[in-house]
Design an enzyme around this catalytic site. Structure first.
Site, PDB file in Angstrom:
ATOM      1  N   SER A   1       0.904  -1.466   0.073  1.00 40.46           N
ATOM      2  CA  SER A   1      -0.079   0.063   0.169  1.00 40.46           C
ATOM      3  C   SER A   1       0.754   1.271  -0.087  1.00 40.46           C
ATOM      4  CB  SER A   1      -1.114   0.018   1.106  1.00 40.46           C
ATOM      5  OG  SER A   1      -0.142   0.015   2.539  1.00 40.46           O
TER       6      SER A   1
ATOM      7  N   GLY B   1      -2.061  -4.466   1.580  1.00 37.82           N
ATOM      8  CA  GLY B   1      -2.054  -5.391   2.475  1.00 37.82           C
ATOM      9  C   GLY B   1      -1.075  -6.459   2.200  1.00 37.82           C
TER      10      GLY B   1
ATOM     11  N   HIS C   1       0.580   5.786   6.385  1.00 40.33           N
ATOM     12  CA  HIS C   1       0.480   6.153   4.919  1.00 40.33           C
ATOM     13  C   HIS C   1       0.781   7.379   4.521  1.00 40.33           C
ATOM     14  CE1 HIS C   1      -1.576   2.445   5.135  1.00 40.33           C
ATOM     15  NE2 HIS C   1      -0.872   1.829   4.335  1.00 40.33           N
TER      16      HIS C   1
ATOM     17  N   ASP D   1      -3.983   7.728   9.841  1.00 41.89           N
ATOM     18  CA  ASP D   1      -3.483   6.427  10.267  1.00 41.89           C
ATOM     19  C   ASP D   1      -2.063   6.608  10.789  1.00 41.89           C
ATOM     20  OD1 ASP D   1      -2.044   6.207   8.126  1.00 41.89           O
ATOM     21  OD2 ASP D   1      -3.174   4.511   7.148  1.00 41.89           O
TER      22      ASP D   1
ATOM     23  N   ASN E   1       4.139  -4.847   5.806  1.00 39.77           N
ATOM     24  CA  ASN E   1       3.105  -5.420   6.565  1.00 39.77           C
ATOM     25  C   ASN E   1       3.608  -6.519   7.260  1.00 39.77           C
ATOM     26  OD1 ASN E   1       0.785  -4.144   5.625  1.00 39.77           O
ATOM     27  ND2 ASN E   1       1.107  -4.697   3.565  1.00 39.77           N
TER      28      ASN E   1
END
Length: 225
Positions: free
Chosen positions: A35, A72, A184, A181, A100
């Site tokens: 991502s 993801g 990102h 978040d 991840n």
């Protein structure tokens, strides 16, 4: 004799035009990642591949940067889709995977083996690679961080590929450059990443152009699979 001379001149002209066409072919770069490179939370024009392509074109490079990021994805998930994400005709790859794995606490030994396999398979296809590194968060403990952080520089050295040590360098911890978040990058964060990684991407392009000139790239030699 005159006819032979005209034939020779025609052959030389065809060779010149053919070599010129080959030299003019757009360089195909694949941004292969998760991502962070896919552009989570952003419009596609603001994602890393699009902004990198724009920055390179502004410097005069004839390139196309494909967005092969999947939100993801772990390194293992990336390995599973490597062949179709990096198709025949690819001249260079930016590998951005592992974030991840870290967030999920995956054993660093597994992440290392998987990235090692990805680099091995790309090397077998004669595709130059820029490995974009990741750093573990301190909350996983010193042992985990030490093991994880060593993956990228050690694999880059092992395979002789270019390394950008930390993909989120200058972005992590800066709220103005990250989405709510805290993980990102925003569009401005992506621009920061592009500006910082650009010198290494230019080295990657030089490697790809050299391999292309020698006819040894995946694009010129077949898929190599």
């Amino acid at each position: 004799m005159a006819a032979a001379g005209r034939l020779l001149a025609l052959c030389l002209l065809v060779t010149f035009l053919s070599s010129g066409a080959a030299a003019a072919r757009t360089l195909q770069i694949v941004a292969f990642g998760d991502s962070l490179s896919a552009g989570y939370g952003l419009g596609r024009p603001d994602a890393f591949p699009a902004r990198l392509e724009a920055a390179l074109k502004a410097k005069g490079y004839d390139v196309s940067v494909a967005n092969a990021g999947v939100s993801g994805d772990t390194a293992s998930a990336g390995l599973a889709r490597l062949d179709w994400s990096v198709p025949q005709g690819t001249d260079a790859v930016i590998v951005e995977l592992g974030a991840n794995d870290m967030l999920r606490g995956v054993d660093p030994a597994l992440t290392r083996r998987t990235l090692d396999d990805i680099l091995t398979r790309l090397k077998a296809r004669n595709i130059p690679v820029l490995l974009a590194g990741m750093l573990a968060a301190p909350n996983y403990g010193a042992d985990y961080k030490t093991a994880f952080d060593a993956i990228y520089p050690e694999l880059a050295a092992k395979h002789g590929v270019l390394l950008y040590p930390f993909f989120l360098d200058g972005v992590t911890g800066n709220r103005a450059l990250t989405l709510p978040d805290g993980l990102h990058p925003t569009a401005e964060g992506v621009e920061r990443i592009v500006a910082a990684i650009l010198p290494q991407v230019e080295k990657l392009i030089a490697q790809a152009q050299g391999a292309q000139a020698q006819g040894g790239t995946d694009a010129g030699a077949g898929s190599g699979r």
